[in-house]
Scaffold this motif. Structure first.
Motif, PDB file in Angstrom:
ATOM      1  N   ARG A  20       0.797  -1.225   0.000  1.00 12.01           N
ATOM      2  CA  ARG A  20       0.000   0.000   0.000  1.00 12.01           C
ATOM      3  C   ARG A  20       0.832   1.278   0.000  1.00 12.01           C
ATOM      4  NH1 ARG A  20      -4.900   0.004   4.213  1.00 12.01           N
ATOM      5  NH2 ARG A  20      -3.238   0.199   5.745  1.00 12.01           N
ATOM      6  N   ASP A  96      -1.665   8.106   8.685  1.00  7.88           N
ATOM      7  CA  ASP A  96      -1.763   6.699   8.279  1.00  7.88           C
ATOM      8  C   ASP A  96      -1.050   6.453   6.959  1.00  7.88           C
ATOM      9  OD1 ASP A  96      -3.104   5.936  10.516  1.00  7.88           O
ATOM     10  OD2 ASP A  96      -5.044   5.603   9.532  1.00  7.88           O
ATOM     11  N   ASP A  98      -1.491   4.482   4.533  1.00 10.05           N
ATOM     12  CA  ASP A  98      -2.234   4.249   3.279  1.00 10.05           C
ATOM     13  C   ASP A  98      -2.696   5.549   2.619  1.00 10.05           C
ATOM     14  OD1 ASP A  98      -4.203   5.001   5.083  1.00 10.05           O
ATOM     15  OD2 ASP A  98      -5.332   3.123   4.984  1.00 10.05           O
ATOM     16  N   ALA A 100      -5.068   7.414   3.357  1.00  6.98           N
ATOM     17  CA  ALA A 100      -6.528   7.548   3.306  1.00  6.98           C
ATOM     18  C   ALA A 100      -6.878   9.035   3.406  1.00  6.98           C
ATOM     19  CB  ALA A 100      -7.167   6.777   4.459  1.00  6.98           C
TER      20      ALA A 100
HETATM   21 MG   LIG Z   1      -6.677   2.885   6.544  1.00 10.23          MG
END
Ligand SMILES: [Mg+2]
Ligand SMILES: Nc1nc2c(ncn2[C@@H]2O[C@H](COP(=O)(O)OP(=O)(O)OP(=O)(O)O)[C@@H](O)[C@H]2O)c(=O)[nH]1
Length: 239
Positions: A20, A96, A98, A100
């Motif tokens: 990711r 985070d 990833d 997001a």
């Molecule tokens: Mg996440």
């Protein structure tokens, strides 16, 4: 992102994130932000990926064994204090892995602090549905989050709309209070931070974009049971 120049260092906890981690996206923002990736005892290729690609614009802290997001973030924050970049920055935060929350949101958070809340000690991203925002989150997770926020308000008297968004920044003066001691909660350490920072000025910043990125490791049923236990433990310790 000229506004973020030398102002922020973001700790990025990484546990088995090889699939990711979009290092290119981090690099794209590297003019403005220093990143500290914390490899939390990953058993996939995260370590190799960071070693190879997160160079020049970022630092890497490798933890030998997996300790969970809370401890990885805490270790990152404490490690940051030993790094030369710490002298330059105004804010330290965590984000985070990833993405997001897109990194563009950091610019908005800083402008929000500069313009509307200059006294803020910490700014928390908040996933609020409103016209003009694009918050792509499953209904179930939204509902669970509303229930927990109701609980937090009732039990601890904290007024957050969204305590769990993985995008938060802190002024240096509150880092010790927030991160020096190990957290007693594994998944709701964000709430524990709020409880620790009683008396400081905390503000929520409504992010314009947030997307559920596939591959979440957090929201499994057994974690919800652990979270419920943590809710009680926090109440016992802090209230
Ligand atoms: Mg996440
Ligand atoms: N250090 C550490 N980080 C973890 C662990 N589990 C998850 N993370 C990190 O915590 C962050 C959030 O994890 P996700 O799996 O994206 O969590 P999520 O369920 O998608 O949570 P939201 O994105 O807030 O909805 C990422 O940076 C992960 O690498 C863990 O055991 N240890």
């Amino acid at each position: 992102m000229a506004d973020a120049s030398k102002r922020v260092c973001l700790v990025v906890p990484c546990y088995n994130e090889a699939d990711r981690l979009n290092i290119g996206e981090y690099r794209r923002f590297s003019g403005g932000i220093h990143f500290l990736f914390v490899n939390d005892g990953s058993s996939d290729a995260t370590g190799e990926l960071l070693e190879k690609e997160a160079t020049g614009f970022a630092s890497v802290l490798s933890l030998e064994k997996n300790s969970g997001k809370a401890e990885a973030v805490r270790m990152g924050m404490m490690h940051l204090k030993t790094m030369p970049v710490f002298e330059e920055i105004e804010f330290a935060g965590f984000w985070d892995a990833d993405l997001a929350t897109p990194l563009e949101e950091l610019d908005g958070m800083l402008k929000f602090t500069d313009g509307i809340c200059p006294a803020a000690d910490a700014v928390f991203g908040s996933r609020i549905y409103r016209l003009g925002s694009v918050i792509q989150r499953s209904r179930t997770r939204h509902l669970i989050s509303r229930i927990f926020c109701f609980l937090f308000r009732t039990l601890y008297g904290i007024e957050t709309y969204d305590s769990q968004c993985g995008a938060k920044i802190f002024r240096k003066n509150v880092l010790e209070k927030a991160f020096a001691e190990p957290f007693i909660s594994r998944w709701i350490f964000d709430v524990e931070i709020i409880l620790r920072l009683k008396g400081s000025i905390l503000v929520e910043y409504p992010v314009s974009r947030w997307a559920d990125i596939k591959g979440s490791k957090v929201m499994k049923l057994n974690n919800i049971i652990v979270i419920s236990r943590d809710v009680f433990r926090l109440w016992k310790k802090y209230v």
